[in-house]
Design an enzyme around this catalytic site. Sequence first.
Site, mmCIF file in Angstrom:
data_model
loop_
_atom_site.group_PDB
_atom_site.id
_atom_site.type_symbol
_atom_site.label_atom_id
_atom_site.label_comp_id
_atom_site.label_asym_id
_atom_site.label_seq_id
_atom_site.Cartn_x
_atom_site.Cartn_y
_atom_site.Cartn_z
ATOM 1 C CE LYS A 170 3.527 -9.218 -8.780
ATOM 2 N NZ LYS A 170 2.239 -9.837 -9.045
ATOM 3 C CD GLU A 192 0.681 5.820 -12.499
ATOM 4 O OE1 GLU A 192 1.576 4.937 -12.571
ATOM 5 O OE2 GLU A 192 -0.327 5.815 -13.207
ATOM 6 N N GLY A 215 -0.823 -7.868 -6.956
ATOM 7 C CA GLY A 215 -0.728 -6.578 -6.273
ATOM 8 C C GLY A 215 -1.887 -6.325 -5.322
ATOM 9 N NE ARG A 216 -7.026 -8.061 -8.794
ATOM 10 C CZ ARG A 216 -6.311 -8.242 -9.897
ATOM 11 N NH1 ARG A 216 -5.285 -7.437 -10.163
ATOM 12 N NH2 ARG A 216 -6.595 -9.207 -10.737
ATOM 13 C CD GLU A 230 -5.976 -3.813 -10.888
ATOM 14 O OE1 GLU A 230 -5.421 -4.636 -10.138
ATOM 15 O OE2 GLU A 230 -5.408 -2.791 -11.294
HETATM 16 O O1 F6P Z 1 -1.947 -0.654 -13.163
HETATM 17 C C1 F6P Z 1 -2.486 -1.607 -12.313
HETATM 18 C C2 F6P Z 1 -1.445 -2.213 -11.422
HETATM 19 O O2 F6P Z 1 -0.659 -3.074 -12.147
HETATM 20 C C3 F6P Z 1 -2.101 -2.923 -10.247
HETATM 21 O O3 F6P Z 1 -2.532 -4.190 -10.550
HETATM 22 C C4 F6P Z 1 -1.018 -2.837 -9.218
HETATM 23 O O4 F6P Z 1 -1.490 -3.075 -7.924
HETATM 24 C C5 F6P Z 1 -0.538 -1.428 -9.432
HETATM 25 O O5 F6P Z 1 -0.602 -1.231 -10.829
HETATM 26 C C6 F6P Z 1 0.823 -1.118 -8.914
HETATM 27 O O6 F6P Z 1 1.788 -1.953 -9.461
HETATM 28 P P1 F6P Z 1 3.241 -2.044 -8.846
HETATM 29 O O7 F6P Z 1 3.136 -2.577 -7.470
HETATM 30 O O8 F6P Z 1 3.982 -2.970 -9.768
HETATM 31 O O9 F6P Z 1 3.830 -0.660 -8.863
#
Ligand code: F6P
Length: 517
Positions: free
Chosen positions: A198, A204, A258-259, A344
């Site tokens: 997102k 990561e 995200g979730r 979360e």
């Molecule tokens: O660190 C938690 C978080 O922000 C979650 O809420 C989210 O789903 C995940 O990291 C991944 O975020 P992104 O889709 O922005 O990479």
Amino acid sequence: MAESLTGHARRLAAVSVSKLFARNANRFKHFSRASDGLLFDFSRQHLDVEALAMLLADCERAGLAARTEAMFAGEIVNDSEQRQALHTLLRAPAGTAVPAKLVPLEGAVRTMRARCAAFVRDVHTAKRKSATGARFTDVVNIGIGGSDLGPAMAVEALRPYRTGHLRCHFVSNVDGTQFADLAAELDPARTLFIVCSKTFTTQETLANARRARAWIAGKLGEAAVRAHFVAVSTNGKAMDEFDIAADARFEMWDWVGGRYSLWSAVGLAIELAIGTQHFEAMLAGARAMDEHFRQAEPHENLPVLAGLIAHWNRNVQGCAGHAVLPYTQRLARLPAYLQQLEMESLGKSITRGGEEVVGDTGAVIFGEPASNAQHSFFQLLHQGTAHVSLDLLLPLTGAADAAADELVIANCLSQAQAFMTGHESDDPQRRHPGSRPLSLLVFPKLDPTMLGKLVAFYEHKVFVASVLWDVNPFDQWGVELGKKLCGGILPVLHEPARASEAPAELAGLLGWIRRQR
Ligand code: F6P
């Protein structure tokens, strides 16, 4: 917490759930509800008609109906980030009447859906090919948290609905081992990557995306990269920097958490795996649960009842843990998915208004496919001292064959019995106390529609609990601090000369780590 709820709990403590069943021949009827093929049986929860009535009154007092409408209507319900929470709009079918301010968003959803469907068709028919002209056979979703768990869970759950020839894989861990293991097996000329983030700032995901990019560039040449990467994000600038082609970008919006995002283009890996028709059946299942949640009276409403029971178990029965136990291997990733969704969303101690919460909020969610869990942690659930509530999920068909279906059903029902009735024995070691609080979710089979219903059921259950506890279920400030500190520790690890920049309390540990590396 209302004192009267504790009063009910005290009154009920003296009565086992088995006795409650014996007292009320209609207990199953009174304490189970079905909606569209999904049965929610909460007759083994340690409550009775009076306690349930009080819980229902609490939910009315908390203003659940108005909060629910505010969410569906696109009001700012994520107060701390000043955002809407419109995951429900993602599964509204074309032509749904929406408030005027949601019309442009609805249009954007339609465009996104059409683009995803066209992309899936093009990959399936090999109109969209690899840089070498080969047909893609493998898709790797690179993401983490909500950009990984939903798609990974659903692809596994809906394996029998796989359409086409694609194999889907998921890479999330920053350590790179998942990617390295996959890369050893995959043919770069036939591998398509979805970088799903997102924000497109998640360390990561970026680390894995860079690994994948280097792998494709190393094997097929830099010019091949563009053909092998698509991205799902709200961050156009970062996608520019990663050189994602314009026709390979799928939009996300800040009004989808995200979730709560597997219904959006974040679900592209699911749609590639099961095809558009099945993906839309999943959306329709979620939509049916949305309608039920919005329209059914609270005492008939599955997510409302589940949210009230979560409150009862957490705050009145003292259950700090909640186990999710699917009686199907296909839902192996559901506990992990629900860990993020619930923990979360509900892992908060400050109310929406900035006060300390009264009572307890989210439980620790854990779980495993129940067949395996029976032989690992069920011991603690039956005889341990920890208070844990349980959800048993039971599909009636879908095991390897009819005999396996029967084995599954018999196992689930016998465990439900054991948790409820317990076991008297002269030998204290063999005694089971029983009255363990559990609900059953029973459904004819795990198909895309039912998966959509189940996930939306849990989303709305979480929403109901958040209203009762007056916390914001759509933010996650608690995950930010560690990310920020990591940014300070990395350079120190990389350049030992900067050791003095690390917090004093890390000096000893960092020194030890340095000597071992
Ligand atoms: O660190 C938690 C978080 O922000 C979650 O809420 C989210 O789903 C995940 O990291 C991944 O975020 P992104 O889709 O922005 O990479």
